[in-house]
Design an enzyme around this catalytic site. Structure first.
Site, short mmCIF file in Angstrom:
data_model
loop_
_atom_site.label_atom_id
_atom_site.label_comp_id
_atom_site.label_asym_id
_atom_site.label_seq_id
_atom_site.Cartn_x
_atom_site.Cartn_y
_atom_site.Cartn_z
CG ASP A 1 149.12 -68.26 39.20
OD1 ASP A 1 150.24 -67.83 39.48
OD2 ASP A 1 148.52 -69.12 39.85
CB SER A 2 146.76 -63.20 34.65
OG SER A 2 147.35 -62.02 35.14
#
Length: 172
Positions: free
Chosen positions: A19-20
């Site tokens: 989720d970066s």
């Protein structure tokens, strides 16, 4: 203030795993998602019911006050409140307050003890505004607002209005 950003979805070099997010460094340098954080510090004068001595807002004087805080007192005006637009570091005093000592009247030693309010040690900022009034019991209180600019960096969390969220993995 909410800001809508256009995003492009693509894989790139492992910095956007899970989720970066990868954010453009040029955009951040131009002000993209900069924000201002405000924290308000509050203190009031109280009266000791047993001894009858009252706390008082003032800039403590080192010559007659014991227990001074380790931070700087440079931001205080003569009333003991932080002046507007003064740069502050963690531990600096923003509300000066003293309480009289009973035994000092008899012994001739220092007359006051420092009860000042300091800025949180892990924060820094600029004093923004001061509000002074009285509470329902007739005692004075003061609120000092401190502002700090926040710039997005690696590890900061962002979210869309639909609940998709991620942390900044890198700035390119």
């Amino acid at each position: 203030n909410a800001a809508n950003a256009m995003i492009a979805i693509l894989s790139y070099s492992g910095f956007n795993q899970e989720d970066s997010l990868i954010i453009s460094k040029d955009a951040v340098d131009r002000g993209f998602y900069h924000s201002t954080f405000y924290r308000t510090y509050k203190d009031d004068e109280r009266k000791n019911a047993v001894s009858g001595e009252e706390e008082k807002f003032m800039a403590p004087d080192a010559s007659n006050t014991k227990g001074l805080k380790p931070g700087s007192y440079h931001a205080l005006n003569k009333h003991g409140f932080a002046r507007p637009n003064v740069e502050l570091q963690g531990g600096d005093v923003i509300i000066g307050k003293t309480v009289p000592l009973r035994e000092s009247k008899l012994s001739g030693q220092k007359s006051y003890h420092d009860q000042s309010t300091t800025l949180r040690h892990n924060e820094s900022g600029i004093s923004d505004s001061t509000f002074e009034s009285q509470n329902g019991d007739g005692y004075r209180f003061v609120k000092v607002k401190v502002r700090s600019n926040r710039i997005p960096g690696i590890g900061d969390k962002f979210s869309s209005c639909h609940g998709q969220k991620g942390t900044v993995g890198n700035l390119f």
